[in-house]
Design a protein around this motif. Structure first.
Motif, PDB file in Angstrom:
ATOM      1  N   GLY A  96     -10.656  35.385 -38.380  1.00  0.00           N
ATOM      2  CA  GLY A  96      -9.905  34.337 -37.643  1.00  0.00           C
ATOM      3  C   GLY A  96     -10.692  33.768 -36.304  1.00  0.00           C
ATOM      4  N   GLY A  97     -11.440  34.845 -35.700  1.00  0.00           N
ATOM      5  CA  GLY A  97     -12.027  34.366 -34.663  1.00  0.00           C
ATOM      6  C   GLY A  97     -13.264  33.268 -35.096  1.00  0.00           C
ATOM      7  N   PHE A  98     -13.931  33.794 -36.030  1.00  0.00           N
ATOM      8  CA  PHE A  98     -14.906  32.802 -36.381  1.00  0.00           C
ATOM      9  C   PHE A  98     -14.547  31.410 -36.803  1.00  0.00           C
ATOM     10  N   ILE A  99     -13.582  31.508 -37.709  1.00  0.00           N
ATOM     11  CA  ILE A  99     -12.970  30.071 -38.106  1.00  0.00           C
ATOM     12  C   ILE A  99     -12.449  29.353 -36.925  1.00  0.00           C
ATOM     13  N   ILE A 100     -11.886  29.680 -35.988  1.00  0.00           N
ATOM     14  CA  ILE A 100     -11.350  28.776 -34.599  1.00  0.00           C
ATOM     15  C   ILE A 100     -12.600  28.549 -34.159  1.00  0.00           C
ATOM     16  N   THR A 101     -13.652  29.172 -33.746  1.00  0.00           N
ATOM     17  CA  THR A 101     -14.808  28.951 -32.881  1.00  0.00           C
ATOM     18  C   THR A 101     -15.549  27.805 -33.649  1.00  0.00           C
ATOM     19  N   VAL A 102     -15.598  27.874 -35.127  1.00  0.00           N
ATOM     20  CA  VAL A 102     -16.098  26.445 -35.764  1.00  0.00           C
ATOM     21  C   VAL A 102     -15.130  25.323 -35.482  1.00  0.00           C
ATOM     22  N   LEU A 103     -13.862  25.487 -35.940  1.00  0.00           N
ATOM     23  CA  LEU A 103     -12.741  24.596 -35.877  1.00  0.00           C
ATOM     24  C   LEU A 103     -12.665  23.542 -34.688  1.00  0.00           C
TER      25      LEU A 103
END
Length: 377
Positions: A83-90
């Motif tokens: 999730g940390g990767f996902i939210i960094t991008v989003l």
């Protein structure tokens, strides 16, 4: 299950994102959890692949895609279990940089958007404060005009990409009224602007989250983003994009957790058979799957309605409340069905469980979302 909203082009995008995650994210993301941030080089690779500006105009490196395509991207990205990767991008694609795209002048877009879409510039949005999260109008950070400059003072809290970013879109009060606020462009390195501290979190460990401090930060007058005093409405408008993206993240986490749990309970032996043989377990999984599929269809309907220019603040608020609670219900149950292994760090189900918790808080807490729904009856 087929989705009536999707086209072959959407499926190609989904496959492109899946390949990127498999090649550039999953083998390395556990290390990012330990270091507390996603390397900038990964975001640059996403920019090189044309994935950081799907909704923006081609003149500035974008793909001129609609809200449905943006949703497909968010959902595909959220097939990662990190999730940390996902939210960094989003945050970069769906929560911060849209302020520039929707409210920026031609000169502001020409200066910054090419770097945003290429991944050279990483963005963050400064709205939440120690005493004002979902209650945006309660913020205290202020900006005062002084000749050809604006002077910003205040503190922002819980800012995703706060350390990593080099371009910030900051909300500040510019008048006496509760909703008198404006948005400003602040570049990293501006005198008086600093990252106070990186914050340690329960989940989203590979996203950097920080406190931002503005101490008599002077920026050129032309760095105001949109109309003076209209920042509150800009923030509210952008929340619709943000909340659909967070809904996609929640639904994808539900799907991933259910698939993992199905696989686990079909193999796990207990009391003379598999866990799948227990009626209560398979019925519980079936109901959670039903809820997840229903939420996904509602999510796609919301994105479709945006492409039609409809006012769907009520529906998007429903979606955010619904998916934020559902993902916590699904992950808690799936973790329970994994038994002791569900409580062990470095297992995907434990990570998803930790990361799910904030989806009922960030981007508008469930209670605030339900009030937004109720106000529109």
């Amino acid at each position: 299950m087929d989705n009536i909203y999707l086209t072959p082009e959407h499926e190609l995008l989904r496959e492109q994102v899946a390949r990127f995650i498999a090649r550039e994210v999953e083998p390395y993301a556990a290390a990012w959890e330990e270091q507390g941030f996603v390397p900038r080089e990964v975001l640059k690779k996403m920019g090189d692949a044309g994935l950081l500006g799907l909704a923006y105009d081609a003149e500035h490196g974008g793909g001129e895609a609609d809200a449905l395509t943006n949703l497909v991207f968010a959902e595909a990205l959220s097939q990662s279990t990190f999730g940390g990767f996902i939210i960094t991008v989003l945050v970069h694609t769906d929560m911060a940089s849209p302020h520039l795209f929707h409210a920026g002048t031609d000169a502001q877009k020409a200066r910054y958007l090419p770097g945003v879409t290429s991944g050279e510039l990483i963005t963050a949005v400064g709205i939440s404060e120690p005493g004002a999260g979902s209650d945006v109008a309660g913020m205290r950070t202020n900006a005062k005009r002084d000749g050809d400059e604006w002077v910003i003072n205040g503190t922002k809290m819980f800012i995703t990409n706060g350390v990593l970013a080099n371009l910030y879109f900051v909300a500040a009060k510019t008048g006496p009224g509760r909703h008198d606020m404006s948005m400003f462009i602040v570049e990293k390195g501006t005198p008086g602007f600093s990252v106070g501290r990186a914050l340690k979190k329960t989940g989203w460990l590979s996203s950097d989250t920080a406190e931002l401090i503005f101490d008599n930060v002077r920026i050129p007058a032309e760095n105001i983003l949109g109309e003076e005093g209209k920042g509150f409405y800009s923030v509210m408008k952008n929340f619709q994009t943000e909340r659909i993206a967070l809904g996609a993240m929640a639904v994808s986490h539900c799907n991933q957790a259910l698939l993992m749990t199905l696989d686990h309970v079909r193999q796990r032996q207990a009391f003379g058979g598999t866990l799948w043989d227990k009626q209560v377990i398979r019925q519980r999984i079936a109901m959670l799957d039903a809820k997840t599929r229903a939420a996904r269809q509602f999510m796609y309907h919301c994105a479709w309605a945006v492409t039609q220019g409809k006012d769907i603040v009520q529906e998007v608020s429903m979606l955010k409340a619904l998916t934020g609670e559902l993902v916590n219900e699904v992950l808690t149950t799936c973790q329970q069905f994994h038994g002791g292994m569900g409580f062990i760090r470095e297992t995907a189900i434990e990570r998803l469980w930790r990361d799910a918790r904030v989806l009922g808080i960030g981007g508008g807490a469930t209670e605030v979302m339900l009030d937004e729904v109720a106000k529109r009856y």
